[in-house]
Scaffold this motif. Structure first.
Motif, PDB file in Angstrom:
ATOM      1  N   VAL A  17       0.842  -1.205   0.000  1.00 29.41           N
ATOM      2  CA  VAL A  17       0.000   0.000   0.000  1.00 29.41           C
ATOM      3  C   VAL A  17       0.870   1.245   0.000  1.00 29.41           C
ATOM      4  O   VAL A  17       0.594   2.209  -0.711  1.00 29.41           O
ATOM      5  CB  VAL A  17      -0.968  -0.009   1.208  1.00 29.41           C
ATOM      6  CG1 VAL A  17      -1.668   1.331   1.361  1.00 29.41           C
ATOM      7  CG2 VAL A  17      -1.988  -1.135   1.056  1.00 29.41           C
ATOM      8  N   ARG A  18       1.953   1.216   0.767  1.00 27.50           N
ATOM      9  CA  ARG A  18       2.874   2.358   0.811  1.00 27.50           C
ATOM     10  C   ARG A  18       3.468   2.636  -0.573  1.00 27.50           C
ATOM     11  O   ARG A  18       3.651   3.790  -0.963  1.00 27.50           O
ATOM     12  CB  ARG A  18       3.975   2.091   1.833  1.00 27.50           C
ATOM     13  CG  ARG A  18       4.463   3.335   2.524  1.00 27.50           C
ATOM     14  CD  ARG A  18       5.360   3.053   3.719  1.00 27.50           C
ATOM     15  NE  ARG A  18       4.617   2.317   4.745  1.00 27.50           N
ATOM     16  CZ  ARG A  18       5.026   1.193   5.314  1.00 27.50           C
ATOM     17  NH1 ARG A  18       6.164   0.657   5.011  1.00 27.50           N
ATOM     18  NH2 ARG A  18       4.294   0.584   6.212  1.00 27.50           N
ATOM     19  N   LEU A  21       0.857   4.576  -2.491  1.00 26.10           N
ATOM     20  CA  LEU A  21       0.617   5.927  -1.993  1.00 26.10           C
ATOM     21  C   LEU A  21       1.822   6.848  -2.153  1.00 26.10           C
ATOM     22  O   LEU A  21       1.651   8.049  -2.369  1.00 26.10           O
ATOM     23  CB  LEU A  21       0.197   5.876  -0.519  1.00 26.10           C
ATOM     24  CG  LEU A  21      -1.089   5.117  -0.217  1.00 26.10           C
ATOM     25  CD1 LEU A  21      -1.341   5.086   1.278  1.00 26.10           C
ATOM     26  CD2 LEU A  21      -2.273   5.721  -0.957  1.00 26.10           C
ATOM     27  N   ALA A  45      -5.568  -1.248   0.081  1.00 24.40           N
ATOM     28  CA  ALA A  45      -5.462   0.210   0.122  1.00 24.40           C
ATOM     29  C   ALA A  45      -6.719   0.827   0.726  1.00 24.40           C
ATOM     30  O   ALA A  45      -6.641   1.756   1.545  1.00 24.40           O
ATOM     31  CB  ALA A  45      -5.215   0.765  -1.282  1.00 24.40           C
ATOM     32  N   THR A  46      -7.879   0.311   0.356  1.00 28.89           N
ATOM     33  CA  THR A  46      -9.144   0.814   0.904  1.00 28.89           C
ATOM     34  C   THR A  46      -9.199   0.590   2.404  1.00 28.89           C
ATOM     35  O   THR A  46      -9.586   1.485   3.163  1.00 28.89           O
ATOM     36  CB  THR A  46     -10.339   0.113   0.223  1.00 28.89           C
ATOM     37  OG1 THR A  46     -10.286   0.386  -1.176  1.00 28.89           O
ATOM     38  CG2 THR A  46     -11.652   0.598   0.787  1.00 28.89           C
ATOM     39  N   LYS A  47      -8.795  -0.592   2.845  1.00 24.79           N
ATOM     40  CA  LYS A  47      -8.800  -0.894   4.278  1.00 24.79           C
ATOM     41  C   LYS A  47      -7.822   0.005   5.021  1.00 24.79           C
ATOM     42  O   LYS A  47      -8.126   0.511   6.102  1.00 24.79           O
ATOM     43  CB  LYS A  47      -8.453  -2.356   4.527  1.00 24.79           C
ATOM     44  CG  LYS A  47      -8.533  -2.760   5.986  1.00 24.79           C
ATOM     45  CD  LYS A  47      -8.247  -4.228   6.166  1.00 24.79           C
ATOM     46  CE  LYS A  47      -8.391  -4.710   7.586  1.00 24.79           C
ATOM     47  NZ  LYS A  47      -7.869  -3.876   8.627  1.00 24.79           N
ATOM     48  N   LYS A  49      -6.903   3.004   4.248  1.00 24.64           N
ATOM     49  CA  LYS A  49      -7.480   4.342   4.335  1.00 24.64           C
ATOM     50  C   LYS A  49      -8.531   4.412   5.427  1.00 24.64           C
ATOM     51  O   LYS A  49      -8.599   5.382   6.171  1.00 24.64           O
ATOM     52  CB  LYS A  49      -8.093   4.748   2.993  1.00 24.64           C
ATOM     53  CG  LYS A  49      -7.073   5.047   1.939  1.00 24.64           C
ATOM     54  CD  LYS A  49      -7.720   5.365   0.615  1.00 24.64           C
ATOM     55  CE  LYS A  49      -6.672   5.480  -0.484  1.00 24.64           C
ATOM     56  NZ  LYS A  49      -7.285   5.640  -1.808  1.00 24.64           N
ATOM     57  N   LYS A  50      -9.357   3.377   5.540  1.00 19.61           N
ATOM     58  CA  LYS A  50     -10.385   3.343   6.580  1.00 19.61           C
ATOM     59  C   LYS A  50      -9.772   3.242   7.968  1.00 19.61           C
ATOM     60  O   LYS A  50     -10.293   3.801   8.926  1.00 19.61           O
ATOM     61  CB  LYS A  50     -11.333   2.167   6.351  1.00 19.61           C
ATOM     62  CG  LYS A  50     -12.281   2.366   5.213  1.00 19.61           C
ATOM     63  CD  LYS A  50     -13.205   1.169   5.066  1.00 19.61           C
ATOM     64  CE  LYS A  50     -14.116   1.324   3.876  1.00 19.61           C
ATOM     65  NZ  LYS A  50     -14.962   0.143   3.676  1.00 19.61           N
ATOM     66  N   SER A  52      -6.935   4.355   8.931  1.00 25.51           N
ATOM     67  CA  SER A  52      -6.110   5.509   9.273  1.00 25.51           C
ATOM     68  C   SER A  52      -6.855   6.401  10.263  1.00 25.51           C
ATOM     69  O   SER A  52      -7.996   6.767  10.059  1.00 25.51           O
ATOM     70  CB  SER A  52      -5.766   6.299   8.007  1.00 25.51           C
ATOM     71  OG  SER A  52      -5.101   7.479   8.357  1.00 25.51           O
ATOM     72  N   SER A  54      -5.884   9.343  10.929  1.00 17.14           N
ATOM     73  CA  SER A  54      -5.479  10.691  10.567  1.00 17.14           C
ATOM     74  C   SER A  54      -6.684  11.545  10.203  1.00 17.14           C
ATOM     75  O   SER A  54      -7.578  11.117   9.492  1.00 17.14           O
ATOM     76  CB  SER A  54      -4.508  10.630   9.385  1.00 17.14           C
ATOM     77  OG  SER A  54      -4.274  11.912   8.880  1.00 17.14           O
ATOM     78  N   LYS A  57      -6.735  15.782   5.451  1.00 16.54           N
ATOM     79  CA  LYS A  57      -7.433  15.532   4.199  1.00 16.54           C
ATOM     80  C   LYS A  57      -6.410  15.040   3.173  1.00 16.54           C
ATOM     81  O   LYS A  57      -5.228  15.379   3.251  1.00 16.54           O
ATOM     82  CB  LYS A  57      -8.158  16.777   3.705  1.00 16.54           C
ATOM     83  CG  LYS A  57      -7.264  17.926   3.335  1.00 16.54           C
ATOM     84  CD  LYS A  57      -8.073  19.090   2.827  1.00 16.54           C
ATOM     85  CE  LYS A  57      -7.113  20.158   2.323  1.00 16.54           C
ATOM     86  NZ  LYS A  57      -7.765  21.215   1.633  1.00 16.54           N
ATOM     87  N   PRO A  58      -6.842  14.241   2.225  1.00 18.88           N
ATOM     88  CA  PRO A  58      -5.912  13.727   1.220  1.00 18.88           C
ATOM     89  C   PRO A  58      -5.369  14.851   0.341  1.00 18.88           C
ATOM     90  O   PRO A  58      -5.981  15.900   0.196  1.00 18.88           O
ATOM     91  CB  PRO A  58      -6.753  12.761   0.397  1.00 18.88           C
ATOM     92  CG  PRO A  58      -8.156  12.962   0.801  1.00 18.88           C
ATOM     93  CD  PRO A  58      -8.181  13.770   2.049  1.00 18.88           C
TER      94      PRO A  58
END
Length: 73
Positions: A17-18, A21, A45-47, A49-50, A52, A54, A57-58
């Motif tokens: 995933v890194r 990104l 990647a979706t998981k 993001k969920k 996170s 943080s 904002k992206p």
């Protein structure tokens, strides 16, 4: 007939995933280079993001382009 699903460590998933990104490569390119299914990497990647925590904002498209240029320098 059917194949058994491969098992990946959480560290491997996080690193994959890194790569998506933090690079200018597409998810499809990263998946091909790692030899994994594009949808599998997309799910990871979706998981991520969920999961996170943080509140940031992206990055916008222009911010991401600026970041890529700065990394090249």
């Amino acid at each position: 007939m059917g194949s058994t699903p491969r098992k990946y460590t959480q560290e491997y998933k996080d690193e994959a995933v890194r790569l998506v990104l933090d690079s200018d490569r597409s998810l499809a390119e990263v998946a091909r280079s790692l030899g994994i299914n594009e949808s599998t990497l997309g799910n990871w990647a979706t998981k991520a993001k969920k999961d996170s925590d943080s509140d940031e904002k992206p990055l916008s498209v222009s911010e991401r382009a600026d970041l890529i240029e700065l990394r090249k320098k």
